[in-house]
Design a protein around this motif. Structure first.
Motif, PDB file in Angstrom:
ATOM      1  N   VAL A  28     -21.889 -23.069 169.506  1.00 48.67           N
ATOM      2  CA  VAL A  28     -23.345 -23.488 169.282  1.00 48.67           C
ATOM      3  C   VAL A  28     -24.293 -23.419 169.721  1.00 48.67           C
ATOM      4  O   VAL A  28     -25.190 -23.502 168.591  1.00 48.67           O
ATOM      5  CB  VAL A  28     -22.779 -25.449 168.657  1.00 48.67           C
ATOM      6  CG1 VAL A  28     -23.773 -25.805 167.960  1.00 48.67           C
ATOM      7  CG2 VAL A  28     -21.476 -25.335 167.634  1.00 48.67           C
ATOM      8  N   GLU A  29     -23.952 -23.760 171.318  1.00 53.33           N
ATOM      9  CA  GLU A  29     -25.467 -23.212 172.008  1.00 53.33           C
ATOM     10  C   GLU A  29     -26.014 -21.713 171.799  1.00 53.33           C
ATOM     11  O   GLU A  29     -26.996 -22.273 171.644  1.00 53.33           O
ATOM     12  CB  GLU A  29     -25.322 -23.875 173.684  1.00 53.33           C
ATOM     13  CG  GLU A  29     -26.341 -23.419 173.805  1.00 53.33           C
ATOM     14  CD  GLU A  29     -27.930 -24.194 173.934  1.00 53.33           C
ATOM     15  OE1 GLU A  29     -28.419 -24.259 174.141  1.00 53.33           O
ATOM     16  OE2 GLU A  29     -27.023 -25.884 173.207  1.00 53.33           O
ATOM     17  N   ARG A  30     -25.388 -21.085 171.577  1.00 51.40           N
ATOM     18  CA  ARG A  30     -25.614 -19.481 171.480  1.00 51.40           C
ATOM     19  C   ARG A  30     -26.012 -19.564 170.312  1.00 51.40           C
ATOM     20  O   ARG A  30     -27.116 -18.932 169.845  1.00 51.40           O
ATOM     21  CB  ARG A  30     -24.264 -18.688 171.422  1.00 51.40           C
ATOM     22  CG  ARG A  30     -24.940 -17.524 171.458  1.00 51.40           C
ATOM     23  CD  ARG A  30     -23.714 -16.199 171.150  1.00 51.40           C
ATOM     24  NE  ARG A  30     -23.771 -15.309 171.452  1.00 51.40           N
ATOM     25  CZ  ARG A  30     -22.541 -14.044 170.722  1.00 51.40           C
ATOM     26  NH1 ARG A  30     -21.735 -14.638 170.377  1.00 51.40           N
ATOM     27  NH2 ARG A  30     -22.917 -12.899 171.028  1.00 51.40           N
ATOM     28  N   ALA A  31     -25.714 -20.194 168.877  1.00 57.00           N
ATOM     29  CA  ALA A  31     -25.959 -19.753 167.989  1.00 57.00           C
ATOM     30  C   ALA A  31     -27.320 -20.165 167.277  1.00 57.00           C
ATOM     31  O   ALA A  31     -28.504 -19.523 167.164  1.00 57.00           O
ATOM     32  CB  ALA A  31     -25.275 -20.420 166.415  1.00 57.00           C
TER      33      ALA A  31
ATOM     34  N   ARG B 177     -25.847 -20.606 162.441  1.00 55.22           N
ATOM     35  CA  ARG B 177     -25.582 -21.943 163.312  1.00 55.22           C
ATOM     36  C   ARG B 177     -24.741 -22.981 162.558  1.00 55.22           C
ATOM     37  O   ARG B 177     -24.228 -23.851 163.091  1.00 55.22           O
ATOM     38  CB  ARG B 177     -27.333 -22.157 163.535  1.00 55.22           C
ATOM     39  CG  ARG B 177     -27.319 -23.798 164.465  1.00 55.22           C
ATOM     40  CD  ARG B 177     -28.320 -24.279 163.876  1.00 55.22           C
ATOM     41  NE  ARG B 177     -28.912 -24.390 162.892  1.00 55.22           N
ATOM     42  CZ  ARG B 177     -30.007 -24.924 162.557  1.00 55.22           C
ATOM     43  NH1 ARG B 177     -30.542 -25.320 163.066  1.00 55.22           N
ATOM     44  NH2 ARG B 177     -30.159 -25.803 160.645  1.00 55.22           N
ATOM     45  N   SER B 178     -25.116 -23.244 161.156  1.00 59.09           N
ATOM     46  CA  SER B 178     -24.003 -23.962 160.781  1.00 59.09           C
ATOM     47  C   SER B 178     -22.886 -23.749 160.395  1.00 59.09           C
ATOM     48  O   SER B 178     -21.625 -24.957 161.635  1.00 59.09           O
ATOM     49  CB  SER B 178     -24.297 -24.504 158.729  1.00 59.09           C
ATOM     50  OG  SER B 178     -26.003 -24.637 158.636  1.00 59.09           O
ATOM     51  N   GLN B 179     -22.329 -22.744 160.554  1.00 57.76           N
ATOM     52  CA  GLN B 179     -20.628 -22.323 160.520  1.00 57.76           C
ATOM     53  C   GLN B 179     -20.698 -22.781 161.993  1.00 57.76           C
ATOM     54  O   GLN B 179     -19.451 -23.517 161.858  1.00 57.76           O
ATOM     55  CB  GLN B 179     -20.715 -20.590 159.945  1.00 57.76           C
ATOM     56  CG  GLN B 179     -19.622 -20.133 160.239  1.00 57.76           C
ATOM     57  CD  GLN B 179     -19.032 -18.484 160.720  1.00 57.76           C
ATOM     58  OE1 GLN B 179     -19.940 -18.462 160.054  1.00 57.76           O
ATOM     59  NE2 GLN B 179     -18.309 -18.129 160.760  1.00 57.76           N
ATOM     60  N   ALA B 180     -21.219 -21.936 163.300  1.00 60.29           N
ATOM     61  CA  ALA B 180     -20.699 -22.473 164.253  1.00 60.29           C
ATOM     62  C   ALA B 180     -20.211 -24.390 164.420  1.00 60.29           C
ATOM     63  O   ALA B 180     -19.349 -24.468 164.692  1.00 60.29           O
ATOM     64  CB  ALA B 180     -22.088 -22.048 165.485  1.00 60.29           C
ATOM     65  N   GLU B 181     -20.790 -24.580 163.931  1.00 60.82           N
ATOM     66  CA  GLU B 181     -20.968 -26.612 163.696  1.00 60.82           C
ATOM     67  C   GLU B 181     -20.213 -26.369 163.333  1.00 60.82           C
ATOM     68  O   GLU B 181     -19.315 -27.706 163.475  1.00 60.82           O
ATOM     69  CB  GLU B 181     -22.659 -26.810 163.910  1.00 60.82           C
ATOM     70  CG  GLU B 181     -23.787 -26.724 164.173  1.00 60.82           C
ATOM     71  CD  GLU B 181     -25.129 -27.034 163.819  1.00 60.82           C
ATOM     72  OE1 GLU B 181     -26.025 -27.303 164.551  1.00 60.82           O
ATOM     73  OE2 GLU B 181     -25.298 -27.475 162.695  1.00 60.82           O
TER      74      GLU B 181
ATOM     75  N   ALA C  84     -13.773 -28.683 163.104  1.00 62.20           N
ATOM     76  CA  ALA C  84     -13.163 -27.965 162.857  1.00 62.20           C
ATOM     77  C   ALA C  84     -11.997 -28.200 164.271  1.00 62.20           C
ATOM     78  O   ALA C  84     -11.062 -28.687 163.539  1.00 62.20           O
ATOM     79  CB  ALA C  84     -13.188 -26.886 161.652  1.00 62.20           C
ATOM     80  N   THR C  85     -12.207 -27.447 164.947  1.00 66.94           N
ATOM     81  CA  THR C  85     -12.135 -27.509 166.393  1.00 66.94           C
ATOM     82  C   THR C  85     -11.668 -28.804 166.957  1.00 66.94           C
ATOM     83  O   THR C  85     -10.125 -29.479 167.432  1.00 66.94           O
ATOM     84  CB  THR C  85     -12.651 -26.970 167.081  1.00 66.94           C
ATOM     85  OG1 THR C  85     -12.353 -25.686 166.759  1.00 66.94           O
ATOM     86  CG2 THR C  85     -11.843 -26.309 168.393  1.00 66.94           C
ATOM     87  N   ARG C  86     -12.797 -29.763 166.633  1.00 65.68           N
ATOM     88  CA  ARG C  86     -12.408 -30.958 166.956  1.00 65.68           C
ATOM     89  C   ARG C  86     -11.599 -32.094 166.675  1.00 65.68           C
ATOM     90  O   ARG C  86     -10.194 -32.357 167.017  1.00 65.68           O
ATOM     91  CB  ARG C  86     -14.122 -31.696 167.095  1.00 65.68           C
ATOM     92  CG  ARG C  86     -13.446 -33.315 167.470  1.00 65.68           C
ATOM     93  CD  ARG C  86     -14.647 -33.588 167.890  1.00 65.68           C
ATOM     94  NE  ARG C  86     -15.582 -32.927 168.957  1.00 65.68           N
ATOM     95  CZ  ARG C  86     -17.133 -32.698 168.028  1.00 65.68           C
ATOM     96  NH1 ARG C  86     -17.163 -32.092 167.489  1.00 65.68           N
ATOM     97  NH2 ARG C  86     -17.554 -31.749 169.660  1.00 65.68           N
ATOM     98  N   ARG C  87     -10.767 -31.509 164.965  1.00 66.83           N
ATOM     99  CA  ARG C  87      -9.969 -32.138 164.726  1.00 66.83           C
ATOM    100  C   ARG C  87      -9.010 -31.960 164.608  1.00 66.83           C
ATOM    101  O   ARG C  87      -8.332 -32.292 164.899  1.00 66.83           O
ATOM    102  CB  ARG C  87     -10.187 -32.079 163.154  1.00 66.83           C
ATOM    103  CG  ARG C  87     -12.108 -32.795 162.712  1.00 66.83           C
ATOM    104  CD  ARG C  87     -11.720 -32.737 160.978  1.00 66.83           C
ATOM    105  NE  ARG C  87     -13.519 -33.065 160.843  1.00 66.83           N
ATOM    106  CZ  ARG C  87     -13.616 -33.669 159.555  1.00 66.83           C
ATOM    107  NH1 ARG C  87     -12.834 -33.183 158.894  1.00 66.83           N
ATOM    108  NH2 ARG C  87     -14.742 -33.974 159.272  1.00 66.83           N
TER     109      ARG C  87
END
Length: 451
Positions: A271-274, A333-337, A342-345
């Motif tokens: 996310v930071e990279r995006a 960027r929206s995809q990374a966020e 999804a990963t957090r869930r």
């Protein structure tokens, strides 16, 4: 049924049977204890972990991939390379002679203030993501190592347990054959005992095969690349299963996973990279600038002169104003966020599922320890003695033997699943081979959670 004479072959067989099952009276699963230190030919879990980190091909591939991704990201953050160009012009004069010009030009593309910083920050985030993916791979392989090491220990426990029961039933079957030949045992009872012997022997053969397969699978994780797979595991695994009740607070486990899970760290870095890449891409809405300069030589019939050239090149954004590239990067960027969410869930589900399995198998193990099932061996001894006194039928004796065997196998199976739940919980929280253990030391020693 009449009491059997104590000195017949059948009585001797029952005496051997009693002695064999007396050996089985010890616990199949021990209380949690320190793992065996082991000798040079013994594979402790600490030694297995070192072999994994040194020789596993998946880990080597992950290291190479992380290094390549990091270097590629750093290369993208470097300043644009300058361009060196040499050229010549020849112009003929109408009255004879010619003018010759030679140019040597160095052109350097320029970045706007802040553009290079955004490039560098994007590259740093990409490098962190690559390292986090490597750590996640290491953690996953560590969990796999625990599972395979446990599979060898559990398979060995089942194998030894089934061998003892198979040996005991074979002794009884041999004594029954003698009694049958003497006319003291009916064909139906002899057939029933032979059937039990065949069943126990077949189960033992399956357990032996499963133990060999478990050792091969463990060796595949640890062996050096030059070692042939057919050699299997060149070490003896002498650890034993152990049980200790562990209670883990769900919120504390989720907090550790949120802070430590490398899968989440990788997503945050992406996310930071995006975001940094979006900052860099926004500069594409401005014209590209390049600065050039270099020496010049002019040769004419009248002589030679030296000079220089200097210039500033400005791209005219007539067809591509950079808005399309910015919109595309905003989408990334929206995809990374969204992927981070999804990963957090998914990580939360991993933690809660592991906790659910942990509680379930822990409670079942405690129930079997506190229930009459723990006295199965004592009941079996009573059944053997009662049968020897003629007050129990052969079928009832075989049922008692099978009940004792299944109870011990159940204990082994539940303990293995309980330990796997502990491994899965630590993996879900991001505990790798180089981290301090949270709920289990090594592979077989549960302890109170350190959260």
């Amino acid at each position: 049924m009449n009491c059997l004479p104590p000195k017949t072959h059948w009585g001797l067989g029952l005496a051997l049977l009693l002695g064999t099952f007396a050996v089985l009276d010890g616990p199949v699963v021990r209380v949690a204890q320190a793992q065996t230190a082991g000798g040079p030919d013994t594979l402790t879990f600490a030694r297995a972990t070192r072999l994994l980190l040194d020789h596993n091909p998946q880990l080597r591939a992950a290291r190479a991939r992380a290094q390549a991704d990091g270097q590629r990201a750093q290369a993208a953050a470097l300043f644009p390379n300058p361009i060196l160009e040499g050229s010549a012009e020849h112009t003929s004069r109408p009255n004879g002679g010619a003018d010759d010009e030679w140019f040597l030009t160095l052109t350097q593309p320029l970045n706007y203030p802040g553009e290079q910083r955004a490039r560098r920050q994007s590259a740093d985030a990409a490098t962190r993501a690559a390292k986090a993916r490597l750590q996640e791979t290491r953690t996953a392989l560590y969990r796999d190592l625990r599972h395979r090491y446990l599979a060898v220990v559990a398979a060995d426990a089942r194998r030894r347990l089934l061998r003892r029961y198979a040996d005991a039933v074979q002794q009884a079957a041999r004594a029954a054959t003698v009694r049958y030949e003497e006319g003291d045992l009916s064909p139906v009872r002899r057939t029933r005992l032979q059937s039990a012997e065949a069943t126990f022997t077949n189960d033992l053969a399956d357990a032996e095969q499963q133990h060999r397969a478990a050792r091969r699978e463990l060796a595949a994780l640890l062996r050096p690349s030059r070692t042939a797979q057919s050699e299997g595991l060149p070490y003896a695994v002498v650890d034993s299963l152990s049980f200790r009740a562990v209670a883990v607070d769900a919120q504390a486990a989720l907090s550790v996973a949120e802070a430590q899970r490398d899968r989440l760290r990788a997503r945050r870095a992406r996310v930071e990279r995006a975001r940094r890449a979006l900052e860099r891409t926004r500069y594409q809405r401005y014209p590209d600038l390049s600065l050039s300069a270099g020496p010049k030589q002019l040769s004419t019939p009248g002589g030679t002169a030296l000079g220089f050239t200097a210039g500033l090149q400005v791209e005219l954004p007539l067809w591509d104003g950079g808005r399309t590239a910015v919109a595309a990067q905003e989408g990334r960027r929206s995809q990374a966020e969204a992927a981070l969410d999804a990963t957090r869930r998914a990580v939360e589900v991993d933690v809660r599922n592991a906790l659910d399995r942990l509680r379930s198998y822990r409670d079942r193990l405690q129930d079997t320890a506190d229930s009459p099932l723990r006295k199965t061996d004592e009941h079996l001894q009573d059944a053997l003695f009662t049968y020897e006194q003629g007050e129990l039928t052969l079928f009832e004796l075989l049922d008692a033997i099978e009940a004792a065997r299944q109870t011990k196998l159940l204990r082994v199976r539940l303990t293995a699943k309980y330990l796997r739940a502990l491994y899965d919980l630590e993996a879900a929280m991001g505990v790798g081979p180089q981290d301090a253990p949270v709920v289990v030391e090594g592979a077989l020693s549960p302890h109170a959670p350190d959260l």
